[in-house]
Design a protein around this motif. Structure first.
Motif, PDB file in Angstrom:
ATOM      1  N   ILE A  86      47.568  23.342  18.219  1.00  0.00           N
ATOM      2  CA  ILE A  86      47.635  21.707  18.646  1.00  0.00           C
ATOM      3  C   ILE A  86      48.584  21.166  17.830  1.00  0.00           C
ATOM      4  O   ILE A  86      49.368  20.310  18.445  1.00  0.00           O
ATOM      5  CB  ILE A  86      45.983  21.027  17.901  1.00  0.00           C
ATOM      6  CG1 ILE A  86      45.105  21.453  18.948  1.00  0.00           C
ATOM      7  CG2 ILE A  86      46.204  19.586  17.841  1.00  0.00           C
ATOM      8  CD1 ILE A  86      43.679  21.161  18.292  1.00  0.00           C
ATOM      9  N   GLN A  87      49.100  21.556  16.739  1.00  0.00           N
ATOM     10  CA  GLN A  87      50.216  20.821  15.930  1.00  0.00           C
ATOM     11  C   GLN A  87      51.576  21.285  16.700  1.00  0.00           C
ATOM     12  O   GLN A  87      52.356  20.715  16.688  1.00  0.00           O
ATOM     13  CB  GLN A  87      50.151  21.418  14.579  1.00  0.00           C
ATOM     14  CG  GLN A  87      49.226  20.994  13.818  1.00  0.00           C
ATOM     15  CD  GLN A  87      49.129  21.610  12.369  1.00  0.00           C
ATOM     16  OE1 GLN A  87      49.894  22.399  12.187  1.00  0.00           O
ATOM     17  NE2 GLN A  87      48.289  21.074  11.472  1.00  0.00           N
ATOM     18  N   GLN A  88      51.529  22.248  17.474  1.00  0.00           N
ATOM     19  CA  GLN A  88      52.925  22.585  18.151  1.00  0.00           C
ATOM     20  C   GLN A  88      53.129  22.299  19.408  1.00  0.00           C
ATOM     21  O   GLN A  88      54.250  22.470  20.053  1.00  0.00           O
ATOM     22  CB  GLN A  88      53.156  24.186  17.900  1.00  0.00           C
ATOM     23  CG  GLN A  88      52.843  24.971  16.799  1.00  0.00           C
ATOM     24  CD  GLN A  88      53.521  24.311  15.592  1.00  0.00           C
ATOM     25  OE1 GLN A  88      53.388  23.781  14.527  1.00  0.00           O
ATOM     26  NE2 GLN A  88      55.141  24.470  15.947  1.00  0.00           N
ATOM     27  N   ALA A  89      52.373  21.372  20.109  1.00  0.00           N
ATOM     28  CA  ALA A  89      52.293  21.027  21.261  1.00  0.00           C
ATOM     29  C   ALA A  89      52.364  19.592  21.464  1.00  0.00           C
ATOM     30  O   ALA A  89      52.137  18.727  20.777  1.00  0.00           O
ATOM     31  CB  ALA A  89      50.909  21.298  22.083  1.00  0.00           C
ATOM     32  N   LYS A  90      53.399  19.207  22.526  1.00  0.00           N
ATOM     33  CA  LYS A  90      53.795  17.877  22.901  1.00  0.00           C
ATOM     34  C   LYS A  90      52.319  17.159  23.416  1.00  0.00           C
ATOM     35  O   LYS A  90      52.099  15.852  23.046  1.00  0.00           O
ATOM     36  CB  LYS A  90      54.745  17.833  23.859  1.00  0.00           C
ATOM     37  CG  LYS A  90      56.077  18.101  23.362  1.00  0.00           C
ATOM     38  CD  LYS A  90      57.070  17.908  24.313  1.00  0.00           C
ATOM     39  CE  LYS A  90      58.403  18.474  23.871  1.00  0.00           C
ATOM     40  NZ  LYS A  90      59.358  18.580  25.162  1.00  0.00           N
ATOM     41  N   GLN A  91      51.486  17.838  24.180  1.00  0.00           N
ATOM     42  CA  GLN A  91      50.593  17.397  24.956  1.00  0.00           C
ATOM     43  C   GLN A  91      49.258  18.374  24.588  1.00  0.00           C
ATOM     44  O   GLN A  91      49.467  19.539  24.988  1.00  0.00           O
ATOM     45  CB  GLN A  91      50.647  17.211  26.491  1.00  0.00           C
ATOM     46  CG  GLN A  91      49.384  16.544  27.022  1.00  0.00           C
ATOM     47  CD  GLN A  91      49.510  16.720  28.549  1.00  0.00           C
ATOM     48  OE1 GLN A  91      50.089  17.555  28.973  1.00  0.00           O
ATOM     49  NE2 GLN A  91      48.595  15.502  29.205  1.00  0.00           N
ATOM     50  N   VAL A  92      48.181  17.859  24.320  1.00  0.00           N
ATOM     51  CA  VAL A  92      47.242  18.642  23.871  1.00  0.00           C
ATOM     52  C   VAL A  92      45.891  18.249  24.827  1.00  0.00           C
ATOM     53  O   VAL A  92      45.473  17.447  24.892  1.00  0.00           O
ATOM     54  CB  VAL A  92      46.645  18.567  22.267  1.00  0.00           C
ATOM     55  CG1 VAL A  92      45.115  19.258  22.019  1.00  0.00           C
ATOM     56  CG2 VAL A  92      47.681  18.870  21.292  1.00  0.00           C
ATOM     57  N   ILE A  93      45.528  19.330  25.514  1.00  0.00           N
ATOM     58  CA  ILE A  93      44.474  19.448  26.653  1.00  0.00           C
ATOM     59  C   ILE A  93      43.062  20.191  26.002  1.00  0.00           C
ATOM     60  O   ILE A  93      43.375  21.308  26.052  1.00  0.00           O
ATOM     61  CB  ILE A  93      44.955  19.922  28.030  1.00  0.00           C
ATOM     62  CG1 ILE A  93      46.154  19.054  28.369  1.00  0.00           C
ATOM     63  CG2 ILE A  93      43.857  19.789  28.907  1.00  0.00           C
ATOM     64  CD1 ILE A  93      46.928  19.540  29.373  1.00  0.00           C
ATOM     65  N   ALA A  94      42.092  19.421  25.929  1.00  0.00           N
ATOM     66  CA  ALA A  94      40.767  20.043  25.512  1.00  0.00           C
ATOM     67  C   ALA A  94      39.998  20.387  26.526  1.00  0.00           C
ATOM     68  O   ALA A  94      39.897  19.316  27.645  1.00  0.00           O
ATOM     69  CB  ALA A  94      40.087  19.283  24.569  1.00  0.00           C
ATOM     70  N   LEU A  95      39.294  21.591  26.942  1.00  0.00           N
ATOM     71  CA  LEU A  95      38.454  21.802  27.795  1.00  0.00           C
ATOM     72  C   LEU A  95      37.127  21.947  27.679  1.00  0.00           C
ATOM     73  O   LEU A  95      37.076  22.741  26.422  1.00  0.00           O
ATOM     74  CB  LEU A  95      38.944  23.227  28.695  1.00  0.00           C
ATOM     75  CG  LEU A  95      40.534  23.479  28.956  1.00  0.00           C
ATOM     76  CD1 LEU A  95      40.850  24.676  30.028  1.00  0.00           C
ATOM     77  CD2 LEU A  95      41.006  22.026  29.821  1.00  0.00           C
ATOM     78  N   ALA A  96      36.268  21.356  28.201  1.00  0.00           N
ATOM     79  CA  ALA A  96      34.890  21.474  27.817  1.00  0.00           C
ATOM     80  C   ALA A  96      33.670  21.004  28.848  1.00  0.00           C
ATOM     81  O   ALA A  96      34.108  19.998  29.319  1.00  0.00           O
ATOM     82  CB  ALA A  96      34.509  20.407  26.815  1.00  0.00           C
ATOM     83  N   ASP A  97      32.927  21.977  29.105  1.00  0.00           N
ATOM     84  CA  ASP A  97      31.910  21.641  29.954  1.00  0.00           C
ATOM     85  C   ASP A  97      30.875  20.681  29.265  1.00  0.00           C
ATOM     86  O   ASP A  97      30.957  20.308  28.207  1.00  0.00           O
ATOM     87  CB  ASP A  97      30.945  22.800  30.779  1.00  0.00           C
ATOM     88  CG  ASP A  97      30.218  23.695  29.590  1.00  0.00           C
ATOM     89  OD1 ASP A  97      29.137  22.942  29.141  1.00  0.00           O
ATOM     90  OD2 ASP A  97      30.730  24.740  29.148  1.00  0.00           O
ATOM     91  N   HIS A  98      30.074  19.893  30.180  1.00  0.00           N
ATOM     92  CA  HIS A  98      29.254  18.967  29.770  1.00  0.00           C
ATOM     93  C   HIS A  98      28.388  19.190  28.426  1.00  0.00           C
ATOM     94  O   HIS A  98      27.881  18.381  27.902  1.00  0.00           O
ATOM     95  CB  HIS A  98      28.165  18.258  30.925  1.00  0.00           C
ATOM     96  CG  HIS A  98      27.535  19.305  31.504  1.00  0.00           C
ATOM     97  ND1 HIS A  98      27.615  20.180  32.282  1.00  0.00           N
ATOM     98  CD2 HIS A  98      25.996  19.382  31.064  1.00  0.00           C
ATOM     99  CE1 HIS A  98      26.524  21.173  32.645  1.00  0.00           C
ATOM    100  NE2 HIS A  98      25.435  20.460  31.802  1.00  0.00           N
ATOM    101  N   SER A  99      27.889  20.536  28.330  1.00  0.00           N
ATOM    102  CA  SER A  99      27.087  21.009  27.333  1.00  0.00           C
ATOM    103  C   SER A  99      27.512  20.798  25.941  1.00  0.00           C
ATOM    104  O   SER A  99      26.973  20.790  24.903  1.00  0.00           O
ATOM    105  CB  SER A  99      26.422  22.249  27.619  1.00  0.00           C
ATOM    106  OG  SER A  99      27.496  23.311  27.480  1.00  0.00           O
ATOM    107  N   LYS A 100      28.934  20.682  26.063  1.00  0.00           N
ATOM    108  CA  LYS A 100      29.720  20.764  24.724  1.00  0.00           C
ATOM    109  C   LYS A 100      29.780  19.282  24.211  1.00  0.00           C
ATOM    110  O   LYS A 100      30.000  19.092  23.071  1.00  0.00           O
ATOM    111  CB  LYS A 100      30.954  21.437  24.835  1.00  0.00           C
ATOM    112  CG  LYS A 100      31.058  22.737  25.570  1.00  0.00           C
ATOM    113  CD  LYS A 100      30.150  23.962  24.468  1.00  0.00           C
ATOM    114  CE  LYS A 100      29.990  25.043  25.382  1.00  0.00           C
ATOM    115  NZ  LYS A 100      31.569  25.591  25.890  1.00  0.00           N
ATOM    116  N   LEU A 101      29.630  18.439  25.241  1.00  0.00           N
ATOM    117  CA  LEU A 101      30.068  16.768  24.916  1.00  0.00           C
ATOM    118  C   LEU A 101      28.887  16.444  23.714  1.00  0.00           C
ATOM    119  O   LEU A 101      27.727  16.531  24.052  1.00  0.00           O
ATOM    120  CB  LEU A 101      30.138  16.115  25.872  1.00  0.00           C
ATOM    121  CG  LEU A 101      30.968  16.529  27.095  1.00  0.00           C
ATOM    122  CD1 LEU A 101      31.145  15.519  28.260  1.00  0.00           C
ATOM    123  CD2 LEU A 101      32.400  16.991  26.491  1.00  0.00           C
TER     124      LEU A 101
END
Length: 254
Positions: free
Chosen positions: A195-210
């Motif tokens: 995360i620290q090394q990226a200009k844009q951070v994209i998280a992927l999560a299906d609804h059960s993780k929210l």
């Protein structure tokens, strides 16, 4: 209303809101405080709630994380849709970091770009992408986590510090007001550096993780830029994302 009906109503409320007070039970079911307390005692005896001062919460459910091959067999249609949408966010010429999650692997399966550099600590990701033209793969070397097939440790984190990329795609076990969380600390430490090394951070999560919180926090919500999921979250969660400056992207619903 019979007690069994009240107990079901209380549990339904808890599943949606995660906690309830005695006053809320009285208001919701139009009953006295004594009746509400008796209902909570009954639910506690059934071991489906934990009583707190003034109310109740649901007990934590710690499910054993399946090994990587087991999780791949259970990759859902929801994860596939998330992966397809996430892949559309990666463009020709991008430099990206992909973590070892199965949802991010679903993204790799749909990835069709040229002049793209991918950095990953996942053996499976590297193998899958090796069959695709136009993608240069940098596999981070370190200690192998055999069950989940990712590399971790000081050497992985040290090597990551040398890369500066356009995007990092990160899978989560839990995402809530407590940030991004996962079961394994060693995996979380690698994700934190990604995360620290990226200009844009994209998280992927299906609804059960929210709304779910797991053992180890590796990032604050404010550290991610975009969340890709398969269902529109409840309003409270949307408000939480907005307060933390996180953009929401939802797959098309059938």
């Amino acid at each position: 209303m019979y007690q069994e009906e009240r107990l079901i109503a209380i549990l339904d409320y808890l599943k949606q809101h995660h906690r309830i007070t005695t006053e809320q039970i009285c208001s919701l079911l139009h009953i006295s405080r004594d009746t509400a307390r008796r209902d909570l005692v009954k639910l506690e005896e059934q071991q489906v709630i934990i009583r707190t001062r003034g109310g109740a919460i649901l007990p934590s459910v710690h499910q054993k994380i399946k090994d990587y091959s087991g999780r791949l067999k259970t990759v859902s249609e929801e994860k596939s849709k998330i992966g397809r949408l996430a892949a559309s966010l990666i463009h020709d010429g991008d430099r990206v970091i992909l973590d070892a999650s199965t949802t991010v692997q679903a993204c790799s399966e749909h990835l069709h770009v040229s002049d793209c550099i991918v950095i990953t600590n996942s053996i499976n990701q590297a193998e899958l992408l090796s069959d695709k033209e136009g993608i240069e793969i940098h596999l981070l070397g370190g200690k192998l986590q055999k069950e989940h097939r990712f590399l971790y440790g000081a050497s992985v984190i040290e090597k990551l510090a040398s890369y500066h990329v356009d995007k990092a795609l990160i899978g989560v076990v839990g995402i809530s007001e407590h940030g991004l969380t996962i079961a394994h600390e060693e995996d979380g430490m690698v994700k934190r550096k990604m995360i620290q090394q990226a200009k844009q951070v994209i998280a992927l999560a299906d609804h059960s993780k929210l709304g779910t919180t797991d053992f180890y926090q590796y990032a604050q919500l404010s550290e991610i830029d975009l969340l890709v999921t398969d269902r529109v979250p409840e309003q409270g969660f949307c408000d939480l994302l907005e307060r933390n400056g996180v953009e929401l992207l939802v797959t098309e619903q059938d």
